[in-house]
Design an enzyme around this catalytic site. Sequence first.
Site, PDB file in Angstrom:
ATOM      1  N   ASP A   1      -8.469  -6.978  -4.624  1.00 12.71           N
ATOM      2  CA  ASP A   1      -8.112  -5.656  -4.097  1.00 12.71           C
ATOM      3  C   ASP A   1      -8.645  -4.580  -5.037  1.00 12.71           C
ATOM      4  OD1 ASP A   1      -6.939  -3.346  -3.141  1.00 12.71           O
ATOM      5  OD2 ASP A   1      -4.913  -4.168  -3.020  1.00 12.71           O
TER       6      ASP A   1
ATOM      7  N   ARG B   1     -12.236   6.076   9.450  1.00 12.38           N
ATOM      8  CA  ARG B   1     -11.683   4.736   9.584  1.00 12.38           C
ATOM      9  C   ARG B   1     -12.652   3.678   9.055  1.00 12.38           C
ATOM     10  NH1 ARG B   1      -7.247   1.785   9.402  1.00 12.38           N
ATOM     11  NH2 ARG B   1      -7.322  -0.037  10.730  1.00 12.38           N
TER      12      ARG B   1
ATOM     13  N   HIS C   1      -7.832  -5.563  -0.254  1.00  7.57           N
ATOM     14  CA  HIS C   1      -6.544  -4.921  -0.028  1.00  7.57           C
ATOM     15  C   HIS C   1      -5.809  -5.514   1.180  1.00  7.57           C
ATOM     16  CE1 HIS C   1      -3.566  -1.793  -0.380  1.00  7.57           C
ATOM     17  NE2 HIS C   1      -3.853  -1.252   0.790  1.00  7.57           N
ATOM     18  N   ASP C   2      -6.559  -5.937   2.174  1.00  7.82           N
ATOM     19  CA  ASP C   2      -5.946  -6.506   3.380  1.00  7.82           C
ATOM     20  C   ASP C   2      -5.140  -7.773   3.122  1.00  7.82           C
ATOM     21  OD1 ASP C   2      -6.406  -4.713   5.320  1.00  7.82           O
ATOM     22  OD2 ASP C   2      -8.088  -5.738   6.251  1.00  7.82           O
TER      23      ASP C   2
ATOM     24  N   SER D   1       0.841  -1.194   0.000  1.00  5.95           N
ATOM     25  CA  SER D   1       0.000   0.000   0.000  1.00  5.95           C
ATOM     26  C   SER D   1       0.882   1.252   0.000  1.00  5.95           C
ATOM     27  CB  SER D   1      -0.917  -0.070   1.222  1.00  5.95           C
ATOM     28  OG  SER D   1      -1.993   0.802   1.117  1.00  5.95           O
TER      29      SER D   1
END
Lengths: 412, 412
Positions: free
Chosen positions: B346, B248, B379-380, B178
């Site tokens: 992602d 968040r 994405h994680d 990232s």
Amino acid sequence: MITPVAPARTASVGTVETRYLDLAEPAQLDCGRKLGPIRVAYETYGALSPERDNVILVCHALSGDAHAAGLAKEPSGESTRDGFGAADRDGTAGRGLGWWDGMIGPGKAFDTDRYFVIATNLLGGCRGSTGPSSIDPATGRPYGADFPVITVADMVRTQRAFLDALGIERLAAVAGGSLGGMQALEWAVLFPEQVDAVVVIASTHALHPQGLAWNAIARDAIMRDPAWQGGHYYGTGRAPDGGMGVGRMVGHVTYLSAPALDDKFGRRLQFADDVRYTITEPEFEVENYLRHQADSFVRRFDANTYLYLSRALTYFDLGRQYGGGSLVRALEGMSARTLLIAFSSDWLYPPSASEEIEDALRTLGKPVEFHLIEAPYGHDCFLLEEARQTPIIRQFLAHDRAGSRRRGKRPS
Amino acid sequence: MITPVAPARTASVGTVETRYLDLAEPAQLDCGRKLGPIRVAYETYGALSPERDNVILVCHALSGDAHAAGLAKEPSGESTRDGFGAADRDGTAGRGLGWWDGMIGPGKAFDTDRYFVIATNLLGGCRGSTGPSSIDPATGRPYGADFPVITVADMVRTQRAFLDALGIERLAAVAGGSLGGMQALEWAVLFPEQVDAVVVIASTHALHPQGLAWNAIARDAIMRDPAWQGGHYYGTGRAPDGGMGVGRMVGHVTYLSAPALDDKFGRRLQFADDVRYTITEPEFEVENYLRHQADSFVRRFDANTYLYLSRALTYFDLGRQYGGGSLVRALEGMSARTLLIAFSSDWLYPPSASEEIEDALRTLGKPVEFHLIEAPYGHDCFLLEEARQTPIIRQFLAHDRAGSRRRGKRPS
């Protein structure tokens, strides 16, 4: 089936005025509470046939209102089309033009030469119908967060009571996109003998978990704004504009597709050829655009209505409500012909949800057509892709019941 | 290349302590301002070779810190792995375990039996390195919004000065996911003669417009919170927790994929078998989960750091910065071998961005490998898919320069 012709905005229903009707009886809501009196804001387009058999009810999405077509008699100064994602982003919507003006009118998808089209502002709304910003007769003050929690079924039963008051028993069709499509489905399940056909566009039988998440974030953005004041901000001189702006920006991005944002904005900078090194000011065009959308939305929409309608659309789940978890069982009693339209780039209400409805209806041997339209604009397509939806809807409405069972064309 | 083996968490680097180093010289920043003094928080794992040729710099993402591996000597009570999306959602991360512990250690992807791995907290951070919450020597108070706007290049130049102070000239590799991957690329462009290889995971050469939009929304959520107070909330007893929590939550949903949310939560209700008709309380498990993530994040992260790092990652655009708009031209001077890893699900840092980097490097005849890993977590994945990344990274790092030009396997 997909024909790249110009929008069928050949004619307008002309200047229209929103009217209001007060329901005589209080409503018994799903949450167990009673609510009354209830006022319904509505508009009509076209003429009611002597047999009263040509009525189409058009249902709006989260941020819409009763002004679905034509030019408002008293324009609010801001097109209600702005209520829906980026529908006005190309400046095609005129001042005070209804949010589905391209679809409702003489010769259009919902043809006012043939049908009597009715649009109401939803129960819980903030554009004339009773909602959280209305006066609670018990206190003489706006309901605020004391407004009862409502469901899509509550909205539909309110529409039913409203149509009763107008003397209209049957509907030739109920149509809507997004939350509006949920209402159409709810109509078909709740009142199967009173609806001939439903047109369900860019919608679902139950929002997927990511959709639940986006809605939860938008609601939290409002409720975490101190100006929300527990929902009782009316008359205090403060409103949760900051939080609702953020919620609106979240919604806005989910209404568009990533390629649409690429296409429209790319990474173009707002000023000059280089960055200006600022945290607080927009640097990229897309940042400026989102702020503009947020600011324009908070000027015309009530935050509590956003909370209540968002909650209602997350609750909507036909399988849970009527089928003990089974969508097929939930739709068993349906008799309306069903037209489903979805858009390839809609990731908020993805085509898979429409397919699930189609599959369930087909399993039950019910008449259903599903059309997947390849289009790049995301969820907002239901407001933008008028030209491609029009022939599909016109053909579907013209169909006799027998002929409607053939499967609609589905791009592979 | 994709082998579904268990994570290679065979051994740990043990208990580690974050250390601090003060840079002698102020930094000249891209924005034109100077900043100093600068403190850098860092950790190291493994042993520096006598030739000082086995150093790997690991760069963290938006919400990370210098504690990349091992067990913190003084656990903060909350795993820093929680800083990244849903990396801790299965409870696999222990208390105080570094955010990339599964990737750094003896026998792991970044093998501490062979390499001396260094992790720093970024310039602008809030976990020990100089950032907006640090004391401004000019005023004796925290910088707040007076902190200069920084770029990824500023972060990298700070890392360069920090390594100089440690007496380390060359890097065997720079690696990160990232925003960490952006730093790796920036290193390869800024200091081509000092980096042998870069490992760029789930990253991009320039964030796409939808990514700009999500970041803008998160920043706006913070800045619209009245408790932000123009960025000067330190010492006031108030902080923009509400706004940062919303930001968040937005980030969190973008780090996951829609199918991952389906899989993890579905539409399961939080309590009982039916809805409770509430606006303010969570009804669905996914709603409760997001609130928990927001609350846990605001306890450990500084809102201004979020603003500054988010702004920096949106500015990052190699083509604009170094190529007059052309990515190929921007990468002309690179000499490091490049490993690109992306994940099929992602959508925040989509594989297409890695492909564009690969294509540019291939056009230039530079050594590059691109691996697309099919994995469902969004994405994680860069924090979760340790088992599949490990053999790819180990093999890449072990390669001699000549052998590295072969094309990596890409699932079609």
